[in-house]
Design a protein around this motif. Structure first.
Motif, PDB file in Angstrom:
ATOM      1  N   TRP A 138      26.210 -21.963 -25.083  1.00 38.23           N
ATOM      2  CA  TRP A 138      27.395 -21.567 -24.327  1.00 38.23           C
ATOM      3  C   TRP A 138      27.056 -20.499 -23.290  1.00 38.23           C
ATOM      4  O   TRP A 138      27.609 -20.492 -22.190  1.00 38.23           O
ATOM      5  CB  TRP A 138      28.460 -21.048 -25.295  1.00 38.23           C
ATOM      6  N   LEU A 139      26.123 -19.584 -23.630  1.00 37.63           N
ATOM      7  CA  LEU A 139      25.701 -18.566 -22.677  1.00 37.63           C
ATOM      8  C   LEU A 139      25.131 -19.207 -21.413  1.00 37.63           C
ATOM      9  O   LEU A 139      25.385 -18.750 -20.297  1.00 37.63           O
ATOM     10  CB  LEU A 139      24.652 -17.644 -23.309  1.00 37.63           C
ATOM     11  N   TYR A 140      24.338 -20.261 -21.584  1.00 31.80           N
ATOM     12  CA  TYR A 140      23.738 -20.937 -20.434  1.00 31.80           C
ATOM     13  C   TYR A 140      24.789 -21.665 -19.609  1.00 31.80           C
ATOM     14  O   TYR A 140      24.824 -21.558 -18.380  1.00 31.80           O
ATOM     15  CB  TYR A 140      22.673 -21.929 -20.903  1.00 31.80           C
ATOM     16  N   THR A 197      19.231 -15.498 -19.798  1.00 30.08           N
ATOM     17  CA  THR A 197      20.580 -15.429 -19.220  1.00 30.08           C
ATOM     18  C   THR A 197      20.962 -14.016 -18.810  1.00 30.08           C
ATOM     19  O   THR A 197      21.975 -13.812 -18.134  1.00 30.08           O
ATOM     20  CB  THR A 197      21.625 -15.947 -20.226  1.00 30.08           C
ATOM     21  N   THR A 198      20.154 -13.030 -19.220  1.00 27.66           N
ATOM     22  CA  THR A 198      20.503 -11.636 -18.934  1.00 27.66           C
ATOM     23  C   THR A 198      19.472 -10.914 -18.083  1.00 27.66           C
ATOM     24  O   THR A 198      19.820 -10.021 -17.314  1.00 27.66           O
ATOM     25  CB  THR A 198      20.685 -10.849 -20.246  1.00 27.66           C
ATOM     26  N   LEU A 199      18.199 -11.301 -18.207  1.00 26.72           N
ATOM     27  CA  LEU A 199      17.159 -10.601 -17.463  1.00 26.72           C
ATOM     28  C   LEU A 199      17.187 -10.981 -16.003  1.00 26.72           C
ATOM     29  O   LEU A 199      17.525 -12.098 -15.637  1.00 26.72           O
ATOM     30  CB  LEU A 199      15.776 -10.908 -18.047  1.00 26.72           C
ATOM     31  N   SER A 200      16.791 -10.051 -15.145  1.00 26.93           N
ATOM     32  CA  SER A 200      16.651 -10.287 -13.710  1.00 26.93           C
ATOM     33  C   SER A 200      15.170 -10.306 -13.383  1.00 26.93           C
ATOM     34  O   SER A 200      14.478  -9.310 -13.526  1.00 26.93           O
ATOM     35  CB  SER A 200      17.364  -9.190 -12.915  1.00 26.93           C
ATOM     36  N   PHE A 201      14.670 -11.470 -12.975  1.00 28.89           N
ATOM     37  CA  PHE A 201      13.241 -11.617 -12.709  1.00 28.89           C
ATOM     38  C   PHE A 201      12.917 -11.238 -11.282  1.00 28.89           C
ATOM     39  O   PHE A 201      12.512 -12.057 -10.457  1.00 28.89           O
ATOM     40  CB  PHE A 201      12.812 -13.063 -12.978  1.00 28.89           C
ATOM     41  N   ASN A 202      13.130  -9.975 -10.948  1.00 26.79           N
ATOM     42  CA  ASN A 202      12.832  -9.505  -9.601  1.00 26.79           C
ATOM     43  C   ASN A 202      12.568  -8.023  -9.665  1.00 26.79           C
ATOM     44  O   ASN A 202      12.794  -7.359 -10.667  1.00 26.79           O
ATOM     45  CB  ASN A 202      13.992  -9.813  -8.635  1.00 26.79           C
ATOM     46  N   ASN A 203      12.073  -7.497  -8.572  1.00 24.83           N
ATOM     47  CA  ASN A 203      11.718  -6.083  -8.491  1.00 24.83           C
ATOM     48  C   ASN A 203      12.785  -5.248  -7.795  1.00 24.83           C
ATOM     49  O   ASN A 203      12.597  -4.071  -7.547  1.00 24.83           O
ATOM     50  CB  ASN A 203      10.386  -5.916  -7.742  1.00 24.83           C
ATOM     51  N   HIS A 204      13.907  -5.887  -7.440  1.00 20.84           N
ATOM     52  CA  HIS A 204      14.966  -5.158  -6.745  1.00 20.84           C
ATOM     53  C   HIS A 204      15.869  -4.482  -7.750  1.00 20.84           C
ATOM     54  O   HIS A 204      16.050  -4.926  -8.862  1.00 20.84           O
ATOM     55  CB  HIS A 204      15.805  -6.126  -5.884  1.00 20.84           C
TER      56      HIS A 204
END
Length: 308
Positions: free
Chosen positions: A29-31, A186-193
């Motif tokens: 459901w999260l996805y 679903t929660t992590l941000s895969f970026n350096n910003h």
């Protein structure tokens, strides 16, 4: 004694399977309910591609030899005789012949046809990337359901192994670890910003122009790319700009404008969703306008920090 142990194992198996199934459904459901963008920032205008389209056009040059068709044309006239019959009379002019049988085929086979093949291949390559955004949530949800099914099937077989509760405990740990790893995506941000660039209302900053949103809805993101999440407001809602809404531009990052939000934060919006930027330079300090240079005017309807 053994029968009692097997009966207790089955009860414990059903309970743990139910817990794992509920956890799998929750992660699925999260996805499905997530607003996260999983796809890539696909450039649909192939002529803007500086590497991929030219490379695919080179491949297209060789593909044309698979089904070789000589490309040429002949100029002439269609003449009707007294009986109403038509016949074609070729133009024997040397310039027309050279263009139709030499120059045009050369241009077609060296440039036009390879570019056409390159454009077709370009969209074939881009289509899967565009579909990723809509397919990944459902594929991940299917994996979650698959984890629940595999947990039950394996755990049933553990009943007849030595130390079945140890095997069952290991299956619970592995299933829980897999679901935890899946839920992280679903929660992590895969970026350096950073999750937002806050600009204090008392801080001096410069804007370089203004843009107007030209689509019905446009997402405002925390970074310059479709893989970045949509900017979340203090009330938890995702921020979208409406058609006709105007923003001051702080900077340009590739195909994205970094704009100033009414609350003082910075967010990114894609160039293709906006009108061409009207350039100017304005310095603001302590909510006051102190300098305007270059060209362009600040519209009266434009919302400013501290003035709305």
């Amino acid at each position: 004694m053994m029968e009692r142990q097997h009966k207790f194992y089955r009860i414990f198996l059903y309970l743990t399977t139910a817990i794992v199934a509920i956890a799998c459904i929750y992660v699925a459901w999260l996805y499905i309910s997530s607003n996260r963008d999983w796809g890539f920032d696909v450039e649909w205008k192939f002529w803007n591609s500086t590497i991929l389209w030219p490379a695919l056009s080179v491949i297209g040059f060789f593909l044309q030899f698979i089904d070789w068709q000589h490309t040429s044309f002949t100029e002439g006239w269609v003449i009707k005789d007294s009986w109403g019959r038509e016949r074609f009379v070729e133009n024997n002019d040397i310039i027309s012949w050279m263009f139709g049988n030499c120059l045009f085929p050369l241009i077609a086979h060296l440039f036009l046809i390879p570019c056409l093949y390159g454009a077709i291949l370009y969209y074939i390559v881009m289509l899967p990337f565009a579909l990723v955004n809509s397919l990944i949530p459902y594929l991940a949800a299917a994996v979650c359901i698959g984890i629940a099914v595999m947990f039950y099937k394996l755990s049933v077989n553990f009943e007849w192994k030595p130390f079945p509760f140890v095997w069952l405990g290991g299956a619970i740990v592995v299933s829980g670890l897999l679901l935890w790893l899946l839920s992280l995506a679903t929660t992590l941000s895969f970026n350096n910003h950073k999750e937002g660039t806050t600009i204090s209302s008392t801080e001096t900053h410069k804007t370089i122009g203004i843009i107007t949103v030209k689509t019905q809805k446009a997402n405002l993101r925390i970074g310059p790319g479709a893989n970045y999440s949509v900017y979340t407001q203090s009330d938890g809602t995702k921020m979208q700009a409406s058609k006709g809404e105007q923003f001051e531009v702080l900077s340009i990052d590739g195909k994205w404008y970094k704009v100033l939000l009414p609350n003082g934060d910075g967010a990114f919006i894609k160039k293709s969703l906006c009108t061409k930027m009207k350039a100017y330079t304005i310095t603001m300090e302590n909510d006051s306008t102190s300098e305007i240079t270059n060209k362009g005017e600040i519209p009266k309807s434009l919302n400013r920090v501290g003035t709305n």
